[in-house]
Structures are given as structure tokens and as C-alpha cells.
Design an enzyme around this catalytic site. Structure first.
Site, PDB file in Angstrom:
ATOM      1  CG  HIS A   1     -14.752   4.106   5.832  1.00  0.00           C
ATOM      2  ND1 HIS A   1     -14.995   5.443   6.033  1.00  0.00           N
ATOM      3  CD2 HIS A   1     -15.320   3.464   6.876  1.00  0.00           C
ATOM      4  CE1 HIS A   1     -15.673   5.609   7.157  1.00  0.00           C
ATOM      5  NE2 HIS A   1     -15.890   4.426   7.692  1.00  0.00           N
ATOM      6  CD  GLN A   2     -14.800  -0.002  -3.090  1.00  0.00           C
ATOM      7  OE1 GLN A   2     -16.017  -0.090  -2.928  1.00  0.00           O
ATOM      8  NE2 GLN A   2     -14.149  -0.690  -4.001  1.00  0.00           N
TER       9      GLN A   2
ATOM     10  CG  ASP B   1      -2.058   0.980   1.119  1.00  0.00           C
ATOM     11  OD1 ASP B   1      -3.216   0.532   1.060  1.00  0.00           O
ATOM     12  OD2 ASP B   1      -1.800   2.211   1.076  1.00  0.00           O
ATOM     13  CB  ILE B   2       0.856   4.274  -2.183  1.00  0.00           C
ATOM     14  CG1 ILE B   2       1.967   5.163  -2.703  1.00  0.00           C
ATOM     15  CG2 ILE B   2      -0.401   5.053  -1.879  1.00  0.00           C
ATOM     16  CD1 ILE B   2       1.673   5.751  -4.080  1.00  0.00           C
TER      17      ILE B   2
ATOM     18  CG  HIS C   1      -6.892  -2.743   3.071  1.00  0.00           C
ATOM     19  ND1 HIS C   1      -6.136  -1.598   2.914  1.00  0.00           N
ATOM     20  CD2 HIS C   1      -8.097  -2.468   2.512  1.00  0.00           C
ATOM     21  CE1 HIS C   1      -6.849  -0.676   2.302  1.00  0.00           C
ATOM     22  NE2 HIS C   1      -8.041  -1.173   2.046  1.00  0.00           N
TER      23      HIS C   1
ATOM     24  CG  HIS D   1      -8.703  -2.618  -2.479  1.00  0.00           C
ATOM     25  ND1 HIS D   1      -9.609  -1.873  -3.215  1.00  0.00           N
ATOM     26  CD2 HIS D   1      -8.592  -1.989  -1.287  1.00  0.00           C
ATOM     27  CE1 HIS D   1     -10.011  -0.841  -2.504  1.00  0.00           C
ATOM     28  NE2 HIS D   1      -9.416  -0.885  -1.312  1.00  0.00           N
TER      29      HIS D   1
HETATM   30  P1  5GP Z   1      -9.805   1.668   0.412  1.00  0.00           P
HETATM   31  O1  5GP Z   1     -10.109   2.811   1.332  1.00  0.00           O
HETATM   32  O2  5GP Z   1     -10.398   1.879  -0.964  1.00  0.00           O
HETATM   33  O3  5GP Z   1     -10.194   0.337   1.007  1.00  0.00           O
HETATM   34  O4  5GP Z   1      -8.234   1.622   0.287  1.00  0.00           O
HETATM   35  C1  5GP Z   1      -7.526   1.989  -0.860  1.00  0.00           C
HETATM   36  C2  5GP Z   1      -6.060   1.832  -0.553  1.00  0.00           C
HETATM   37  O5  5GP Z   1      -5.329   1.978  -1.754  1.00  0.00           O
HETATM   38  C3  5GP Z   1      -5.516   2.903   0.427  1.00  0.00           C
HETATM   39  O6  5GP Z   1      -4.950   2.258   1.570  1.00  0.00           O
HETATM   40  C4  5GP Z   1      -4.474   3.650  -0.392  1.00  0.00           C
HETATM   41  O7  5GP Z   1      -3.347   4.029   0.357  1.00  0.00           O
HETATM   42  C5  5GP Z   1      -4.133   2.650  -1.490  1.00  0.00           C
HETATM   43  N1  5GP Z   1      -3.706   3.277  -2.741  1.00  0.00           N
HETATM   44  C6  5GP Z   1      -4.357   4.265  -3.417  1.00  0.00           C
HETATM   45  N2  5GP Z   1      -3.686   4.585  -4.545  1.00  0.00           N
HETATM   46  C7  5GP Z   1      -2.601   3.759  -4.595  1.00  0.00           C
HETATM   47  C8  5GP Z   1      -1.535   3.617  -5.533  1.00  0.00           C
HETATM   48  O8  5GP Z   1      -1.442   4.296  -6.559  1.00  0.00           O
HETATM   49  N3  5GP Z   1      -0.592   2.678  -5.249  1.00  0.00           N
HETATM   50  C9  5GP Z   1      -0.652   1.892  -4.118  1.00  0.00           C
HETATM   51  N4  5GP Z   1       0.341   1.010  -3.935  1.00  0.00           N
HETATM   52  N5  5GP Z   1      -1.651   2.005  -3.220  1.00  0.00           N
HETATM   53  C10 5GP Z   1      -2.615   2.929  -3.451  1.00  0.00           C
END
Ligand code: 5GP
Ligand code: ZN
Length: 113
Positions: free
Chosen positions: A92-93, A34-35, A101, A99
Site C-alpha cells: 500500500h505504498q 498529511d494532505i 505515518h 515516510h
Molecule cells: P502511503 O500510502 O504511500 O504510505 O502514504 C502516502 C501519504 O502521502 C498519503 O497518506 C497521502 O495522503 C499523503 N500525500 C500524498 N501527496 C501528498 C502531498 O502532496 N502533500 C501531503 N502533505 N501529503 C501527501
């Protein structure tokens, strides 16, 4: 290709158009760091199939996800961890490509983060 898929960050990562720190790859699944990690080793596991929510993903793509999550748990050596999977804004998506985590939870009492 749909316009949503064309603009999807994770589809771009799958195609190699955006770099990532890759941890695992097969024909159906990709795992990368994760970034913006919540802890050291915070990883994302995604199907190589564009679908916004869990129910949009074919079973054959979903089938490999949890075994890959298990590989990551073993690779990090985490004994405590959260597996998180958000669907929809209210839940919170942020990225509209399914994906999972894998968030290791080190023991902070030992001075680790
Ligand atoms: P969500 O809130 O949708 O469940 O989580 C999305 C996740 O994707 C976040 O933890 C965010 O840091 C990660 N993320 C978003 N953009 C990128 C990216 O360009 N590269 C990587 N490696 N992670 C990303
Ligand atoms: Zn996508």
C-alpha cells in the site's frame, strides 16, 4: 539527480516547490501534516534523502526519524496512535519516498474523531 527524484512529490515538498504544513525540520528530516488525514494530527515524517524503500535510506538519516515521531506524539498529546511505514505497492505504498505515518487515534467514545 535521477528522474524519479525530480518527479518525487516529497522531494518537491523538501525543496519548497510544493507547499506543506510543516511541523518539524532539521538538516536530515522533515515532518508535515498529511494532505488526506486519517485522523486529526495525522503527520508524515520523511528523510531529506530520496529513497523509495526503508532499506534504501542511510542509517544516519533513519536515526533521527523515531525521535521526531516521539516529538509529534508529545505535541499532539495522543495517548493512542499508529506508526505506519509502507514499502511497495502490495504493501500500500503510494508515494515512493520513504515516510513514516504518525496517526493519532482519539477515543471516539468521547465524541472526538
Ligand atoms: P502511503 O500510502 O504511500 O504510505 O502514504 C502516502 C501519504 O502521502 C498519503 O497518506 C497521502 O495522503 C499523503 N500525500 C500524498 N501527496 C501528498 C502531498 O502532496 N502533500 C501531503 N502533505 N501529503 C501527501
Ligand atoms: Zn523523493
Amino acid at each position: 539527480m535521477s528522474s524519479k527524484m525530480a518527479s518525487c512529490i516529497f522531494c518537491k515538498i523538501i525543496k519548497g516547490e510544493i507547499p506543506c504544513l510543516k511541523l518539524f525540520e532539521s538538516d536530515k528530516t522533515l515532518a508535515f501534516l498529511d494532505i488526506n488525514p486519517l485522523s486529526k494530527g495525522h503527520a508524515l515524517v520523511i528523510p531529506k534523502f530520496h529513497g523509495e524503500k526503508l532499506a534504501d535510506i542511510p542509517d544516519d538519516h533513519l536515526g533521527e526519524i523515531l525521535p521526531v515521531v516521539k516529538k509529534l506524539i508529545a505535541a499532539t498529546g495522543a495517548t493512542d496512535y499508529n506508526i505506519l511505514q509502507n514499502n511497495g505497492r502490495i504493501a500500500h505504498q503510494q508515494v515512493d519516498h520513504v515516510h513514516f505515518h504518525m496517526i493519532p487515534k482519539p477515543n471516539t467514545e468521547q465524541g472526538l474523531n
